[in-house]
Design a protein around this motif. Structure first.
Motif, PDB file in Angstrom:
ATOM      1  N   SER A  42      39.346  29.056  35.950  1.00 31.27           N
ATOM      2  CA  SER A  42      40.182  27.952  35.507  1.00 31.27           C
ATOM      3  C   SER A  42      39.935  27.625  34.041  1.00 31.27           C
ATOM      4  CB  SER A  42      39.900  26.715  36.370  1.00 31.27           C
ATOM      5  OG  SER A  42      40.647  25.610  35.918  1.00 31.27           O
ATOM      6  N   GLU A  43      38.679  27.579  33.651  1.00 35.66           N
ATOM      7  CA  GLU A  43      38.332  27.216  32.272  1.00 35.66           C
ATOM      8  C   GLU A  43      38.851  28.237  31.267  1.00 35.66           C
ATOM      9  OE1 GLU A  43      34.299  26.344  29.617  1.00 35.66           O
ATOM     10  OE2 GLU A  43      34.299  26.016  31.790  1.00 35.66           O
ATOM     11  N   LYS A  44      38.801  29.513  31.637  1.00 33.36           N
ATOM     12  CA  LYS A  44      39.205  30.574  30.718  1.00 33.36           C
ATOM     13  C   LYS A  44      40.605  31.114  31.014  1.00 33.36           C
ATOM     14  CE  LYS A  44      35.640  30.450  28.175  1.00 33.36           C
ATOM     15  NZ  LYS A  44      35.773  29.974  26.771  1.00 33.36           N
ATOM     16  N   ASP A  45      41.267  30.564  32.017  1.00 36.84           N
ATOM     17  CA  ASP A  45      42.634  30.969  32.360  1.00 36.84           C
ATOM     18  C   ASP A  45      42.717  32.471  32.604  1.00 36.84           C
ATOM     19  OD1 ASP A  45      45.311  30.636  32.919  1.00 36.84           O
ATOM     20  OD2 ASP A  45      45.948  30.857  30.834  1.00 36.84           O
ATOM     21  N   VAL A  46      41.859  32.951  33.506  1.00 32.35           N
ATOM     22  CA  VAL A  46      41.898  34.358  33.895  1.00 32.35           C
ATOM     23  C   VAL A  46      42.231  34.449  35.380  1.00 32.35           C
ATOM     24  CG1 VAL A  46      40.216  35.013  32.129  1.00 32.35           C
ATOM     25  CG2 VAL A  46      39.424  34.474  34.445  1.00 32.35           C
ATOM     26  N   THR A  47      42.688  35.601  35.791  1.00 37.57           N
ATOM     27  CA  THR A  47      43.024  35.833  37.187  1.00 37.57           C
ATOM     28  C   THR A  47      41.757  35.913  38.029  1.00 37.57           C
ATOM     29  OG1 THR A  47      45.045  37.024  36.609  1.00 37.57           O
ATOM     30  CG2 THR A  47      44.126  37.444  38.792  1.00 37.57           C
ATOM     31  N   LEU A  48      41.764  35.285  39.200  1.00 33.72           N
ATOM     32  CA  LEU A  48      40.600  35.264  40.081  1.00 33.72           C
ATOM     33  C   LEU A  48      40.872  35.987  41.391  1.00 33.72           C
ATOM     34  CD1 LEU A  48      37.754  34.142  40.848  1.00 33.72           C
ATOM     35  CD2 LEU A  48      38.957  32.158  41.816  1.00 33.72           C
ATOM     36  N   ILE A  49      39.973  36.899  41.744  1.00 33.79           N
ATOM     37  CA  ILE A  49      39.928  37.463  43.091  1.00 33.79           C
ATOM     38  C   ILE A  49      38.910  36.604  43.838  1.00 33.79           C
ATOM     39  CG2 ILE A  49      39.376  39.463  44.516  1.00 33.79           C
ATOM     40  CD1 ILE A  49      39.934  41.217  42.036  1.00 33.79           C
TER      41      ILE A  49
ATOM     42  N   GLU B 185      41.952  47.734  48.410  1.00 32.07           N
ATOM     43  CA  GLU B 185      43.177  47.056  48.840  1.00 32.07           C
ATOM     44  C   GLU B 185      43.134  45.565  48.517  1.00 32.07           C
ATOM     45  OE1 GLU B 185      45.820  48.475  49.639  1.00 32.07           O
ATOM     46  OE2 GLU B 185      45.110  50.515  50.068  1.00 32.07           O
ATOM     47  N   THR B 186      41.930  44.992  48.437  1.00 32.30           N
ATOM     48  CA  THR B 186      41.783  43.597  48.024  1.00 32.30           C
ATOM     49  C   THR B 186      42.064  43.451  46.540  1.00 32.30           C
ATOM     50  OG1 THR B 186      40.155  43.093  49.755  1.00 32.30           O
ATOM     51  CG2 THR B 186      40.138  41.686  47.793  1.00 32.30           C
ATOM     52  N   VAL B 187      41.563  44.408  45.757  1.00 29.72           N
ATOM     53  CA  VAL B 187      41.661  44.333  44.303  1.00 29.72           C
ATOM     54  C   VAL B 187      43.023  44.776  43.768  1.00 29.72           C
ATOM     55  CG1 VAL B 187      40.717  45.292  42.155  1.00 29.72           C
ATOM     56  CG2 VAL B 187      39.176  44.628  44.006  1.00 29.72           C
ATOM     57  N   TRP B 188      43.624  45.773  44.386  1.00 27.70           N
ATOM     58  CA  TRP B 188      44.823  46.403  43.843  1.00 27.70           C
ATOM     59  C   TRP B 188      45.977  45.443  43.565  1.00 27.70           C
ATOM     60  CZ3 TRP B 188      46.614  50.036  41.028  1.00 27.70           C
ATOM     61  CH2 TRP B 188      47.981  50.332  41.025  1.00 27.70           C
ATOM     62  N   PRO B 189      46.311  44.505  44.454  1.00 28.70           N
ATOM     63  CA  PRO B 189      47.443  43.615  44.153  1.00 28.70           C
ATOM     64  C   PRO B 189      47.271  42.849  42.848  1.00 28.70           C
ATOM     65  CG  PRO B 189      46.851  43.447  46.463  1.00 28.70           C
ATOM     66  CD  PRO B 189      45.774  44.248  45.807  1.00 28.70           C
ATOM     67  N   TYR B 190      46.045  42.489  42.517  1.00 31.56           N
ATOM     68  CA  TYR B 190      45.789  41.761  41.269  1.00 31.56           C
ATOM     69  C   TYR B 190      45.971  42.675  40.070  1.00 31.56           C
ATOM     70  CZ  TYR B 190      43.773  38.291  44.407  1.00 31.56           C
ATOM     71  OH  TYR B 190      43.596  37.369  45.416  1.00 31.56           O
ATOM     72  N   ILE B 191      45.535  43.915  40.227  1.00 30.79           N
ATOM     73  CA  ILE B 191      45.718  44.891  39.134  1.00 30.79           C
ATOM     74  C   ILE B 191      47.194  45.196  38.954  1.00 30.79           C
ATOM     75  CG2 ILE B 191      45.294  47.285  38.437  1.00 30.79           C
ATOM     76  CD1 ILE B 191      42.584  47.100  39.816  1.00 30.79           C
ATOM     77  N   GLU B 192      47.864  45.460  40.059  1.00 29.11           N
ATOM     78  CA  GLU B 192      49.290  45.810  40.016  1.00 29.11           C
ATOM     79  C   GLU B 192      50.098  44.706  39.335  1.00 29.11           C
ATOM     80  OE1 GLU B 192      52.390  47.859  43.109  1.00 29.11           O
ATOM     81  OE2 GLU B 192      51.189  46.187  43.847  1.00 29.11           O
ATOM     82  N   ARG B 193      49.750  43.479  39.608  1.00 28.55           N
ATOM     83  CA  ARG B 193      50.452  42.341  39.023  1.00 28.55           C
ATOM     84  C   ARG B 193      50.307  42.324  37.493  1.00 28.55           C
ATOM     85  NH1 ARG B 193      48.225  37.418  41.772  1.00 28.55           N
ATOM     86  NH2 ARG B 193      48.718  38.764  43.540  1.00 28.55           N
ATOM     87  N   GLU B 194      49.125  42.698  37.016  1.00 27.77           N
ATOM     88  CA  GLU B 194      48.865  42.695  35.575  1.00 27.77           C
ATOM     89  C   GLU B 194      49.521  43.877  34.854  1.00 27.77           C
ATOM     90  OE1 GLU B 194      47.705  40.239  34.096  1.00 27.77           O
ATOM     91  OE2 GLU B 194      46.792  39.099  35.723  1.00 27.77           O
ATOM     92  N   LEU B 195      49.852  44.917  35.593  1.00 27.32           N
ATOM     93  CA  LEU B 195      50.469  46.092  34.984  1.00 27.32           C
ATOM     94  C   LEU B 195      51.975  45.931  34.834  1.00 27.32           C
ATOM     95  CD1 LEU B 195      48.552  48.973  36.814  1.00 27.32           C
ATOM     96  CD2 LEU B 195      47.952  47.760  34.718  1.00 27.32           C
TER      97      LEU B 195
END
Length: 229
Positions: free
Chosen positions: A181-188, A219-229
């Motif tokens: 939240s403080e750094k405005d980054v995506t969180l898993i 499979e937990t991580v991939w959706p977050y990566i895919e979203r950033e791509l």
């Protein structure tokens, strides 16, 4: 922007205790550590955009072939989709947030398009002061952004067993959403969701995921990566 939390996994004490030996690999020989902290792909110099996984033994794929760890599986998925990205596995067994901060510069010689930060578990298992862990995570993110402002960052959340007391355990869990939240980054929310505490998905040490376990982590991580791509 921060991802919408899926809701953290409610781990049983037994499941959490299975993580308590995560830092045992910190005594690995330097030659083994060097082997783990290598690029998934051999073509170090490339025009392809870089995805850098930066973490400890979980990222390194302790006990299995690096290509079968979740970072390697990410490269495999990208290749299958015809995506022109190069994955670098910057995992090191036994790494703490302080150690990661100290060795980060070496990995920032090239600009990463995407930076996945997976550190802190070993801090918690060693009872390191929570403020130090949080400050180190913040400093790592700041260092990446100072050098490469356009790099996208994903923070992988971690949980620890209640060995240090319930209050410490709960406050440790809160570090990750607070930093995100403080750094405005995506969180898993929790990297090992669905894997921690399951003997069928971990090596005989009961700590590090098997190939099948890493498939679930991927499979937990991939959706977050895919979203950033």
């Amino acid at each position: 922007m921060n991802s919408v939390p899926k809701g953290l996994l409610s781990l049983s004490v037994a499941a959490l205790l299975s993580l308590s030996l995560l830092s045992c690999s910190g005594g690995a020989k330097k030659s083994e550590e060097a082997k783990e902290g290598t690029a998934v792909t051999a073509d170090v110099k490339s025009e392809r955009k870089t995805i850098l996984f930066f973490g400890n033994s979980l990222t390194a794929g302790y006990g299995i072939d690096p290509e079968d760890a979740f970072a390697g599986l990410t490269q495999e998925r990208l290749d299958s989709l015809g995506q022109d990205y190069r994955v670098i596995n910057g995992g090191l067994s036994g790494e703490t947030t302080a150690g990661g901060l100290n060795r980060l510069d070496w990995f920032l010689e090239e600009e990463p398009y995407l930076f996945i930060l997976e550190l802190g578990g070993n801090d918690g298992l060693r009872g390191i002061q929570l403020s130090e862990t949080k400050n180190n995570l913040l400093a790592i993110i700041d260092k990446v952004r100072a050098k490469y402002p356009s790099t996208k960052i994903i923070l992988a959340g971690m949980q620890i067993p209640p060995n240090m007391g319930q209050e410490y355990t709960e406050e440790f869990r809160k570090i990750y959403p607070a930093v995100a939240s403080e750094k405005d980054v995506t969180l898993i929310p929790f990297l090992l969701e669905g894997v921690a505490g399951d003997p069928a998905l971990n090596l005989p040490d009961g700590i590090h995921p098997t190939e099948a376990g890493h498939e679930i982590v991927f499979e937990t991580v991939w959706p977050y990566i895919e979203r950033e791509l």
